[in-house]
Design an enzyme around this catalytic site. Structure first.
Site, PDB file in Angstrom:
ATOM      1  N   THR A 216       1.720  33.016   3.845  1.00  0.00           N
ATOM      2  CA  THR A 216       1.694  31.826   4.705  1.00  0.00           C
ATOM      3  C   THR A 216       0.894  30.754   3.979  1.00  0.00           C
ATOM      4  O   THR A 216      -0.072  31.060   3.286  1.00  0.00           O
ATOM      5  CB  THR A 216       1.010  32.180   6.044  1.00  0.00           C
ATOM      6  N   THR A 266      -4.512  31.967   8.350  1.00  0.00           N
ATOM      7  CA  THR A 266      -3.472  32.919   7.923  1.00  0.00           C
ATOM      8  C   THR A 266      -3.940  34.334   8.221  1.00  0.00           C
ATOM      9  O   THR A 266      -5.130  34.643   8.074  1.00  0.00           O
ATOM     10  CB  THR A 266      -3.137  32.768   6.433  1.00  0.00           C
TER      11      THR A 266
END
Ligand code: ASP
Length: 364
Positions: A216, A266
């Site tokens: 991510t 994340t």
């Protein structure tokens, strides 16, 4: 006595110097970028893979630094960096994103302008090439904050944002990871799209491995006018089902910015949602005497670890101080600023900002 007076005068003079900024100091821009957190251990990392990630992180950060150094806005910088990483198949965003159990990629993204508290977010996007730009369009060209699924892609088409077939996002590497996860979950394999490639990423294409489950991406920035912004973009968790959406596009959970604090997260989104991680860090940091690093550590190493969540954040304050906090073995991360404009990249938890390994929940 004279000596005491002299010492007192000298001390006052020094204190005065320390608190008065030099009149000619340039307005300071600053940027921090993450490319996912998780089980990124030195043992698994080949020199080629490490070099590829470091180059990608440095290149993306340099892109944002360039925008900011030229006087661009924090919003422009975070969007520009997110787009570079969305287009890079190494990361779990845009091309190369994590694939769902049904064999399709559904993308989530959010962007927030700290100066105005305006935000835009999308979830479950399947054909829009750069979800972060779509999130910004939601913010700037609708009266809404959050669009999902087919409607979000329809809005993107109406706005003329580039569209791609869903297979554009799928790489051979991510397909391999999907098959691993589906095997663990005892779920059937969907039909593999023909002709999958990974683009020019060399040995990483064959690497598989736990580190490839992450990626991510997120960005926080302060521009030279003092405005903060945050952006996050992801394909979510490999093998996800039932329209699952994580924290990344949820304002306050995975992404948040106000006038004095910006955060992008994340990790396993379910935990970040429950702790409203990004906003919680900003709330902690707003308490008198609490430094941003301490605020981030309280939430990540304290509260997140306590509920067995795993992941990390990048955060920035009004002064452009960039910090990170993680409770995983690693997080791809980088920063640059007016004072130190060449991007510095870090991967492992012990490299900088000292983060202990306190949890190792299931990788995603
Ligand atoms: N936070 C993301 C999600 O849960 C995934 C990640 O950061 O790796 O969707």
């Amino acid at each position: 006595m004279i000596k005491v007076h002299f010492l007192l005068a000298a001390a006052l003079l020094l204190a005065g110097c320390a608190s008065t900024p030099a009149p000619s100091a340039p307005p300071a821009w600053s940027i921090a970028v993450h490319g996912g957190a998780g089980v990124i251990s030195r043992a698994q990392m080949t020199p080629e893979r490490e070099a590829a990630y470091r180059t990608a992180m440095a290149g993306a950060t340099a892109r944002g630094a360039d925008v900011l150094a030229k006087g661009g806005t924090a919003m422009d910088a975070v969007e520009a960096v997110a787009r570079v990483l969305e287009d890079d198949p190494l990361f779990n965003a845009g091309r190369g994103a994590a694939i769902g159990a049904d064999g399709t990629v559904t993308l989530d993204a959010a962007i927030m302008d700290g100066a105005t508290l305006k935000a835009g977010a999308v979830a479950g996007v399947t054909t829009t090439r750069n979800p972060i730009t779509l999130a910004r369009a939601v913010m700037e060209r609708t009266r809404h904050v959050f669009l999902i699924g087919e409607g979000a892609d329809t809005f993107a088409r109406e706005q003329g944002l580039p569209q791609v077939p869903n297979t554009y996002f799928i790489t051979a590497r991510r397909w391999g990871i999907l098959e691993e996860v589906l095997t663990e979950d005892k779920l059937p394999f969907p039909l593999r799209p023909p002709g999958l490639t990974d683009g020019p990423i060399g040995p990483i294409a064959q690497a598989g491995g736990a580190e490839a489950r992450f990626g991510t991406i997120g960005v926080v920035a302060r521009d030279s006018a003092g405005r903060l912004a945050a952006a996050t973009s992801t394909g979510g968790l490999t093998g996800k089902r039932w329209g699952r959406v994580g924290d990344a596009p949820v304002i306050g959970a995975g992404t948040y910015a106000d006038q004095s604090c910006a955060v992008s997260a994340t990790g396993t989104g379910e935990f970040f949602l429950r702790l409203v991680v990004a906003h919680s860090i900003c709330t902690e940091a707003a308490k008198p005497g609490v430094r941003l690093q301490a605020a981030a550590d309280r939430v990540i190493k304290g509260r997140l670890t306590a509920i067995q969540g795993d992941g990390g954040v990048i955060a920035m304050n009004a002064a452009g101080e960039a910090v990170w906090s993680l409770n995983t073995e690693g997080m791809y991360r980088a920063k640059a600023s007016a004072a130190a404009p060449t991007p510095r990249v870090f991967i492992f938890a012990d490299e900088e900002g000292g983060a202990g390994m306190q949890s190792a929940a299931r990788p995603h």
